[in-house]
Write a protein that holds these residues in place. Structure first.
Motif, PDB file in Angstrom:
ATOM      1  N   LEU A 434       0.826  -1.206   0.000  1.00  0.00           N
ATOM      2  CA  LEU A 434       0.000   0.000   0.000  1.00  0.00           C
ATOM      3  C   LEU A 434       0.862   1.259   0.000  1.00  0.00           C
ATOM      4  O   LEU A 434       0.551   2.247  -0.680  1.00  0.00           O
ATOM      5  CB  LEU A 434      -0.935  -0.006   1.207  1.00  0.00           C
ATOM      6  N   LEU A 435       1.942   1.236   0.760  1.00  0.00           N
ATOM      7  CA  LEU A 435       2.851   2.385   0.761  1.00  0.00           C
ATOM      8  C   LEU A 435       3.496   2.545  -0.615  1.00  0.00           C
ATOM      9  O   LEU A 435       3.578   3.661  -1.149  1.00  0.00           O
ATOM     10  CB  LEU A 435       3.922   2.215   1.833  1.00  0.00           C
ATOM     11  N   SER A 742       2.872  11.699   4.719  1.00  0.00           N
ATOM     12  CA  SER A 742       1.723  11.255   5.512  1.00  0.00           C
ATOM     13  C   SER A 742       1.509   9.752   5.345  1.00  0.00           C
ATOM     14  O   SER A 742       1.225   9.038   6.318  1.00  0.00           O
ATOM     15  CB  SER A 742       0.457  12.005   5.080  1.00  0.00           C
ATOM     16  N   MET A 743       1.641   9.281   4.114  1.00  0.00           N
ATOM     17  CA  MET A 743       1.487   7.851   3.861  1.00  0.00           C
ATOM     18  C   MET A 743       2.599   7.045   4.552  1.00  0.00           C
ATOM     19  O   MET A 743       2.366   5.940   5.045  1.00  0.00           O
ATOM     20  CB  MET A 743       1.500   7.579   2.354  1.00  0.00           C
ATOM     21  N   TYR A 751      -1.554   1.844   9.999  1.00  0.00           N
ATOM     22  CA  TYR A 751      -2.973   2.210   9.879  1.00  0.00           C
ATOM     23  C   TYR A 751      -3.124   3.183   8.722  1.00  0.00           C
ATOM     24  O   TYR A 751      -2.760   4.364   8.829  1.00  0.00           O
ATOM     25  CB  TYR A 751      -3.474   2.847  11.171  1.00  0.00           C
ATOM     26  N   PHE A 752      -3.682   2.714   7.580  1.00  0.00           N
ATOM     27  CA  PHE A 752      -3.962   3.579   6.439  1.00  0.00           C
ATOM     28  C   PHE A 752      -5.413   4.051   6.522  1.00  0.00           C
ATOM     29  O   PHE A 752      -6.343   3.251   6.449  1.00  0.00           O
ATOM     30  CB  PHE A 752      -3.732   2.835   5.119  1.00  0.00           C
ATOM     31  N   PHE A 753      -5.578   5.341   6.672  1.00  0.00           N
ATOM     32  CA  PHE A 753      -6.925   5.891   6.852  1.00  0.00           C
ATOM     33  C   PHE A 753      -7.835   5.564   5.676  1.00  0.00           C
ATOM     34  O   PHE A 753      -9.025   5.309   5.853  1.00  0.00           O
ATOM     35  CB  PHE A 753      -6.842   7.411   7.038  1.00  0.00           C
ATOM     36  N   LEU A 754      -7.289   5.600   4.451  1.00  0.00           N
ATOM     37  CA  LEU A 754      -8.127   5.361   3.278  1.00  0.00           C
ATOM     38  C   LEU A 754      -8.659   3.938   3.218  1.00  0.00           C
ATOM     39  O   LEU A 754      -9.652   3.680   2.541  1.00  0.00           O
ATOM     40  CB  LEU A 754      -7.334   5.656   1.998  1.00  0.00           C
ATOM     41  N   GLU A 760     -14.277   4.063  11.870  1.00  0.00           N
ATOM     42  CA  GLU A 760     -12.983   3.631  12.428  1.00  0.00           C
ATOM     43  C   GLU A 760     -12.010   4.795  12.510  1.00  0.00           C
ATOM     44  O   GLU A 760     -11.262   4.920  13.499  1.00  0.00           O
ATOM     45  CB  GLU A 760     -12.408   2.514  11.561  1.00  0.00           C
ATOM     46  N   ASN A 761     -12.014   5.642  11.513  1.00  0.00           N
ATOM     47  CA  ASN A 761     -11.104   6.786  11.520  1.00  0.00           C
ATOM     48  C   ASN A 761     -11.460   7.777  12.609  1.00  0.00           C
ATOM     49  O   ASN A 761     -10.575   8.354  13.263  1.00  0.00           O
ATOM     50  CB  ASN A 761     -11.122   7.475  10.154  1.00  0.00           C
ATOM     51  N   GLN A 762     -12.758   7.988  12.813  1.00  0.00           N
ATOM     52  CA  GLN A 762     -13.174   8.888  13.889  1.00  0.00           C
ATOM     53  C   GLN A 762     -12.767   8.337  15.252  1.00  0.00           C
ATOM     54  O   GLN A 762     -12.351   9.095  16.139  1.00  0.00           O
ATOM     55  CB  GLN A 762     -14.690   9.101  13.826  1.00  0.00           C
TER      56      GLN A 762
END
Length: 776
Positions: A434-435, A742-743, A751-754, A760-762
């Motif tokens: 993902l990174l 940021s990534m 933990y990838f927000f996208l 979950e992000n909140q």
């Protein structure tokens, strides 16, 4: 008294010198687009003529492409008080051309291109009393040659107004031209009523030799129809056609002011007494190939990089030609589903699951069945008394059942832990993938932006080259300036080619990550802070949080805690520690636990015949089938000291894993601290780059003006252009670099927000806020 007479003499002189001139204008057509141009022309004439002459314009007389009406309009101006006649348009020009004498000075300018004008080679004026023409370097034949360089058409459709076809020898011109070419043409006359779409069949390209007087809406509809058929197109007219979607033109960005200037100078000369027959005919300007990148993308037209040095590019997407546009979220989701490296890692999990099944199978029964046939020497069989017949067949079934084994039980536990460790290995690989996908995406955006900026820089160089040429022609600078910018033009062209190739390579990388065909044409959707999927990236708020040393320290502590909690590398080590612990137990107290198993066997004599197959009289007959059952219990007493050696080895492995865990802890802490500081740098860079670009742009504009006036040397202009290029690149890439960092932080904390839901992000953000506030 003498002084008064002198003043009166001056007054009478100026009164006598001041005069009034009335100018009449003839036009074929009037549209909303031509009205502003007409006002510009009037202003230009008044400005050139000056205040000593009062210039008045009569109402424009329109003929609507009617020959009789055009003749009537011309005679009206000849008979009224008009002093000078300006004639625009093909129909008016034909009418005036047919006149024998010209009672009033007449300036003719229209849409007849110089393919139809046959003048002696050295003739530069009309040599006709009271009339002059303005002949522009517009040529159908030259346009067709330029178009052929761009696209090797075989059957081109030529769009032109029907009244032009009737008024001029258009067919003869094109017949003569194409008779010497290996291609054909189809003439497409247009008017206000016919449907052009019905006339576009059977052609592979379009040349718009007409349509100049269409409104913007009509012209756009015609161009859209051409592009919907994916037909390469070329226009004989000005920049607005390429802006509205024509693929290419071979005209400068704007030349209308040059025409108006010539008309105004001609008017001034006539007012000052020069006969129109003595005014120069030809107006010259440098042609420039312009290509619409957006149209090229829409019609899937392959552009050659060899054109970049001599062409300008317009359109909202000056680099990429693809119908597939990917966002970062698209790429991340597709990587998880399709990436080959991740697929291979998932197979490792499946293999680990197979190892678990294998370990558990040790407690399943083991049953073996066998059959045999035996032949015995007849002499032996005869004396065996029926115990060993000459021929016999038999079968045996053997069953083994492990009741308990410490090593087998330990193997199940070990394989379960190894399978969980393998899952964490996959999790780490997925986070890395993902990174890598994120970095590939943002690198593509950086390279895409770089290509666009390099293209704009190439335009600036071409503009600077024009300034250098103008200065050289005016004697304000030497030829070295021109040569310097020509060299700069070649270098900038090469930079643009390299930027385009680098962008293509970045798309190759994305295609590889997505497991699609490498040559698959894709595009990436731009990513902006606080927009789209990044709308929650409120970097200004984040910067204020990081800019407070106390809050920054608390934030870093929270991120490190999250990173260690989520880190698959630490979980992997923990599961491997479970393996070593279970192995140690096996070689410690496990050696005192016996292995218990159950074994059974069933034997069956199937048949016997031949010598010795019959028992003697009175002999006891043995049963055909027999069985036995046994219980086995084993306990290793001494295994060459292997148990003690194994325990020592396992202890070393455990210590090694503990060291690796401590080292991973330290790496996580360092990575989080480093990345947070990088974020601070990137946020500051975003703000600073805005100021730098604005300053550099203003500096370049001032330097261009100063160079045009001869106030600064060429090297100063080049430095200003280079500085502007660098600040543009810095500004464009600053946001992307911030998002890349940021990534990297998201990878560090696992933990990838996208890849998580909004809920979950909140929850993550709330945990962060509670953590930070609780430590203030």
């Amino acid at each position: 008294m003498k002084r008064t007479l002198i003043i009166l003499a001056f007054l009478f002189y100026f009164i006598g010198y001041s005069q009034s001139v009335k100018i009449g204008i003839l036009s074929d057509e009037s549209t909303s687009e031509t009205q502003p141009l007409l006002e510009d022309l009037k202003s230009q004439i008044r400005a050139v003529v000056g205040q000593n002459t009062s210039v008045n314009f009569s109402d424009v007389l329109i003929n609507d492409h009617n020959i009789d009406k055009a003749k009537s309009n011309y005679q009206q101006l000849v008979n009224d008080d008009t002093d000078i006649i300006l004639s625009f348009g093909l129909i008016n020009n034909i009418v005036i051309y047919e006149e024998d004498i010209y009672p009033k000075p007449t300036i003719v300018f229209g849409s007849v291109n110089n393919d139809f004008i046959d003048l002696p080679e050295n003739q530069t004026t009309s040599e006709i009393e009271n009339v002059t023409y303005i002949i522009a370097p517009i040529s159908y034949k030259e346009d067709l040659e330029a178009f052929r360089d761009l696209f090797d058409y075989k059957n081109i459709g030529i769009i032109i107004e029907d009244y032009v076809v009737e008024a001029l020898p258009v067919r003869e011109l094109f017949n003569n031209y194409f008779s010497q070419q290996d291609s054909n043409y189809k003439l497409i006359p247009i008017n206000d009523d016919n449907n052009v779409s019905n006339l576009l069949s059977g052609i592979d390209a379009v040349y718009m030799a007409g349509g100049f007087f269409k409104t913007d809406a009509e012209l756009k509809a015609l161009i859209d129809e051409i592009n919907s058929r994916k037909l390469p197109s070329f226009s004989a007219f000005e920049n607005r056609t390429v802006q509205q979607g024509i693929l290419a033109i071979n005209q400068p960005e704007t030349n209308i002011s040059q025409f108006f200037r010539r008309i105004a100078l001609n008017v001034e000369a006539i007012i000052n007494g020069t006969n129109a027959s003595e005014l120069p005919l030809f107006i010259d300007y440098k042609k420039k190939l312009s290509i619409n990148f957006s149209t090229a993308k829409q019609i899937e037209f392959p552009l050659r990089y060899s054109l970049l040095g001599k062409a300008d590019f317009v359109g909202d997407n000056a680099v990429v030609a693809s119908d597939i546009s990917l966002s970062l979220l698209d790429i991340m989701n597709d990587v998880v589903k399709n990436n080959l490296s991740l697929q291979a890692e998932r197979k490792n999990i499946e293999l680990a699951q197979q190892d678990i099944k294998t370990s558990k199978s040790g407690f399943l029964p083991d049953v073996t069945a066998s059959a045999s046939g035996l032949y015995v020497d007849p002499r032996v069989a005869e004396i065996s008394g029926g115990a060993s017949p000459e021929f016999s067949t038999s079968a045996v079934v053997v069953a083994n059942q492990l009741i308990y084994s410490e090593s087998a039980a330990a193997n199940i536990s070990i394989q379960n832990s190894l399978q969980k460790a393998q899952e964490q290995t996959y999790s780490a690989a997925e986070l890395d993938a993902l990174l890598n996908a994120s970095i590939a995406y943002f690198n593509a955006l950086i390279l895409k932006t770089n290509a666009q900026i390099q293209n704009e820089n190439l335009k600036v160089t071409k503009r600077n080259l024009e300034l250098a040429e103008q200065n050289f022609e005016a004697g304000a600078s030497g030829k070295s300036d021109v040569l310097r910018f020509r060299s700069q033009l070649a270098q900038n062209t090469q930079s643009l080619i390299e930027a385009g190739n680098q962008l293509s390579q970045s798309f190759f990388t994305i295609n590889q990550l997505l497991n699609t065909q490498i040559s698959n044409k894709i595009d990436v959707i731009d990513a902006e802070l606080s927009e789209g999927v990044f709308k929650n990236y409120r970097y200004q708020d984040f910067f204020e949080l990081l800019d407070n040393p106390k809050l920054q320290a608390n934030l870093i502590e929270f991120l490190i805690e999250e990173a260690k909690k989520n880190a698959p590398e630490l979980k992997n080590i923990d599961f491997n520690l479970d393996v070593t612990e279970r192995n140690y137990d096996l070689n410690d107290y496990g050696r005192f636990i016996p292995t218990v198993s159950l074994q059974g066997q069933y034997s069956l004599a199937i048949s016997q015949w031949g010598v010795g197959s019959t028992l003697p009289a009175g002999a006891i007959t043995a049963p055909d089938g027999t069985y036995n059952v046994g219980l086995n219990l084993s306990l290793p007493i001494f295994q060459q000291n292997l148990r003690n050696i194994n325990r020592q080895t396992i202890k070393i492995q455990e210590e090694q894993l503990q060291i690796q865990r401590e080292n991973t802890d330290l790496n996580i802490e360092k990575n989080v601290n480093d990345i947070v500081l990088d974020l601070v740098n990137q946020i500051a860079n975003i703000e600073i780059s805005k100021i730098s670009e604005e300053t550099a742009k203003e500096s370049l504009e001032l330097t261009q003006n100063a160079y045009q006036e001869g106030a600064v040397p060429v090297i100063q202009l080049i430095d200003a252009q280079t500085n502007y290029l660098q600040t543009q690149l810095a500004r464009a890439t600053a946001n992307y670099n911030y998002l890349i960092t940021s990534m990297q932080l998201e990878r560090a904390i696992g933990y990838f927000f996208l890849m998580h839901t909004e809920t979950e992000n909140q929850e993550f953000i709330q945990r962060a806020q509670q953590y930070i506030l609780s430590r203030n």
